[in-house]
Design an enzyme around this catalytic site. Structure first.
Site, PDB file in Angstrom:
ATOM      1  N   LYS A  83       0.859  -1.188   0.000  1.00 13.05           N
ATOM      2  CA  LYS A  83       0.000   0.000   0.000  1.00 13.05           C
ATOM      3  C   LYS A  83       0.893   1.234   0.000  1.00 13.05           C
ATOM      4  O   LYS A  83       1.783   1.373   0.862  1.00 13.05           O
ATOM      5  CB  LYS A  83      -0.867  -0.033   1.259  1.00 13.05           C
ATOM      6  CG  LYS A  83      -2.242   0.553   1.109  1.00 13.05           C
ATOM      7  CD  LYS A  83      -3.073   0.168   2.329  1.00 13.05           C
ATOM      8  CE  LYS A  83      -4.366   0.928   2.388  1.00 13.05           C
ATOM      9  NZ  LYS A  83      -5.078   0.680   3.659  1.00 13.05           N
TER      10      LYS A  83
HETATM   11  O1  G3P Z   1      -7.729   1.640   5.521  1.00 16.77           O
HETATM   12  C1  G3P Z   1      -8.119   2.824   4.960  1.00 16.77           C
HETATM   13  C2  G3P Z   1      -9.511   3.299   5.304  1.00 16.77           C
HETATM   14  O2  G3P Z   1     -10.438   2.271   5.140  1.00 16.77           O
HETATM   15  C3  G3P Z   1      -9.612   4.055   6.583  1.00 16.77           C
HETATM   16  O3  G3P Z   1     -10.924   4.209   7.043  1.00 16.77           O
HETATM   17  O4  G3P Z   1     -12.553   4.879   8.781  1.00 16.77           O
HETATM   18  O5  G3P Z   1     -10.112   5.479   9.076  1.00 16.77           O
HETATM   19  O6  G3P Z   1     -11.508   6.643   7.373  1.00 16.77           O
HETATM   20  P1  G3P Z   1     -11.306   5.357   8.131  1.00 16.77           P
END
Ligand code: G3P
Length: 219
Positions: A83
């Site tokens: 990533k």
């Molecule tokens: O892993 C990346 C993403 O899914 C993060 O989600 O909830 O931290 O905005 P969030």
């Protein structure tokens, strides 16, 4: 449509893998930090639990270090999707790792233009963050619609749309309607997909009525 779980919690991953409906895992530095576990060991253990891609994120921001980190992560397992952030250096790393046969997940995507760049860099996955766009009063699902439409016009783009920052089942349903290839969801959102009060009510009624027959199917 593929379902990934967005967590670094090994127990949660094991539980959800047992459903037979989990296609992969995404992690990020924040999720890894929550576990308190050594990153490389943790990622190797996750790769043993799931069949599909496991996203593991680089933690540098310059090209040389990100590339070296990505190459090290890729050696853990062929399931690893390295990533990288959607920056000029991240896309340069993406292009090189992809050319070497490593899956790359380009993360922190917030615009269709960024998604086009990731596809041109050969990314296996582009991760638009719908929840974080919604949080700032922007239409997260609108971005997914734009990216799906754009990618569908260019058969040479093989990048899969991996909807990230999913906060609730409606994000998943809207993503599926748009034809997004993958959604990565926190464990609680995946569990919410299973439930409906009418399913519970209907099952309770069926069980009660079956009891009245005094029969068993087995024996
Ligand atoms: O892993 C990346 C993403 O899914 C993060 O989600 O909830 O931290 O905005 P969030």
């Amino acid at each position: 449509m593929k379902f990934f779980v967005d967590t670094a919690d090994l127990q949660e991953i094991q539980d959800l893998a047992a459903t037979g409906l989990l296609d992969g895992v995404t992690t990020n530095p924040s999720l890894v930090a929550k576990t308190g576990r050594p990153f490389l060991d943790l990622v190797a253990e996750i790769c043993e639990v799931v069949e599909g891609p496991v996203s593991a994120e680089v933690t540098a921001t310059d090209f040389e270090t990100m590339l070296a980190e990505g190459q090290k992560l890729a050696k853990i397992s062929p399931k690893i999707a390295v990533k990288v952030p959607l920056t000029p250096a991240g896309l340069k790393v993406c292009k090189q790792l992809s050319a070497d046969g490593t899956m790359v997940n380009v993360t922190l995507c917030f615009s269709a233009a960024q998604a086009i760049l990731a596809a041109k860099a050969g990314a296996a996955f582009i991760s638009p963050f719908v929840g974080r766009l919604d949080d700032v009063g922007t239409d997260g699902m609108g971005l997914i619609a734009d990216i799906c439409q754009i990618y569908s016009r260019y058969p040479s783009f093989t990048t899969e749309v991996l909807v990230a920052s999913v906060r609730h089942p409606m994000h998943l349903i809207a993503s599926a309607k748009l034809g997004a290839h993958v959604a990565t969801m926190p464990p609680n959102v995946i569990r919410l997909l299973f439930g409906h009060p009418l399913t519970d009510k209907g099952l309770a009624q069926f069980m009660a009525d079956w009891q009245k027959t005094g029969q068993t199917i087995l024996s």
